[in-house]
Write a protein that holds these residues in place. Structure first.
Motif, short mmCIF file in Angstrom:
data_model
loop_
_atom_site.label_atom_id
_atom_site.label_comp_id
_atom_site.label_asym_id
_atom_site.label_seq_id
_atom_site.Cartn_x
_atom_site.Cartn_y
_atom_site.Cartn_z
N GLN A 3 0.83 -1.21 0.00
CA GLN A 3 0.00 0.00 0.00
C GLN A 3 0.86 1.26 0.00
O GLN A 3 0.56 2.22 -0.69
N LYS A 4 1.95 1.25 0.77
CA LYS A 4 2.82 2.43 0.84
C LYS A 4 3.44 2.73 -0.53
O LYS A 4 3.54 3.89 -0.93
N GLU A 5 3.85 1.69 -1.24
CA GLU A 5 4.43 1.87 -2.58
C GLU A 5 3.37 2.42 -3.54
O GLU A 5 3.66 3.32 -4.33
N VAL A 6 2.16 1.87 -3.48
CA VAL A 6 1.07 2.33 -4.35
C VAL A 6 0.79 3.80 -4.06
O VAL A 6 0.63 4.61 -4.97
N ARG A 7 0.75 4.14 -2.78
CA ARG A 7 0.49 5.53 -2.39
C ARG A 7 1.52 6.47 -3.00
O ARG A 7 1.17 7.51 -3.58
N LYS A 31 -12.87 17.79 -6.43
CA LYS A 31 -13.41 17.59 -7.78
C LYS A 31 -12.28 17.18 -8.74
O LYS A 31 -12.46 16.29 -9.58
N ASP A 32 -11.11 17.80 -8.59
CA ASP A 32 -9.96 17.43 -9.42
C ASP A 32 -9.49 16.01 -9.11
O ASP A 32 -9.13 15.26 -10.02
N SER A 33 -9.50 15.65 -7.82
CA SER A 33 -9.05 14.30 -7.48
C SER A 33 -10.01 13.25 -8.03
O SER A 33 -9.60 12.17 -8.42
N LEU A 34 -11.31 13.59 -8.10
CA LEU A 34 -12.29 12.66 -8.67
C LEU A 34 -12.05 12.52 -10.18
O LEU A 34 -12.08 11.40 -10.72
N ARG A 59 -12.02 7.44 -2.42
CA ARG A 59 -11.88 8.02 -1.08
C ARG A 59 -10.49 7.74 -0.50
O ARG A 59 -9.92 8.59 0.17
N VAL A 60 -9.97 6.55 -0.76
CA VAL A 60 -8.62 6.20 -0.29
C VAL A 60 -7.60 7.14 -0.94
O VAL A 60 -6.78 7.76 -0.27
N ILE A 61 -7.67 7.26 -2.26
CA ILE A 61 -6.74 8.13 -3.00
C ILE A 61 -6.91 9.57 -2.57
O ILE A 61 -5.92 10.29 -2.34
N HIS A 62 -8.14 10.01 -2.41
CA HIS A 62 -8.41 11.38 -1.97
C HIS A 62 -7.76 11.65 -0.61
O HIS A 62 -7.12 12.67 -0.41
N SER A 63 -7.90 10.70 0.31
CA SER A 63 -7.30 10.89 1.64
C SER A 63 -5.77 10.90 1.56
O SER A 63 -5.11 11.65 2.29
N TRP A 64 -5.20 10.10 0.66
CA TRP A 64 -3.74 10.13 0.49
C TRP A 64 -3.30 11.50 -0.01
O TRP A 64 -2.32 12.06 0.49
N LEU A 65 -4.00 12.03 -1.01
CA LEU A 65 -3.64 13.33 -1.57
C LEU A 65 -3.79 14.43 -0.53
O LEU A 65 -2.97 15.35 -0.46
N LEU A 66 -4.82 14.33 0.31
CA LEU A 66 -4.99 15.30 1.39
C LEU A 66 -3.84 15.23 2.38
O LEU A 66 -3.28 16.25 2.78
#
Length: 73
Positions: A3-7, A31-34, A59-66
């Motif tokens: 998961q860390k590598e994917v992130r 909206k951009d992350s979506l 939501r997972v990707i969005h939280s990573w970007l945040l």
């Protein structure tokens, strides 16, 4: 892939993707992350092959970007 590598790879891809976008002043938003997520989906990106344990992958990707401070809410 862990998961860390994917992130790390997702965040790198986000940074690359952003360079080709016209982003509103104030920085990228949810909206951009979506939009980014949908483009990865449309391209059948292997980056989306991570385990989400039943959570919505956007939501997972969005939280990573945040958490990487790549988004302004």
């Amino acid at each position: 892939m862990k998961q860390k590598e994917v992130r790390t790879l997702i965040v790198r891809e986000w940074d690359r993707w952003l360079q080709a976008q016209s982003i509103e002043p104030g920085g990228p938003t949810g909206k951009d992350s979506l939009k980014f997520f949908f483009e990865l989906q449309d391209a059948r990106s292997p980056l989306l092959d991570f385990q989400s344990r039943g959570r919505d992958k956007w939501r997972v990707i969005h939280s990573w970007l945040l958490s990487e401070e790549r988004l302004s809410e």
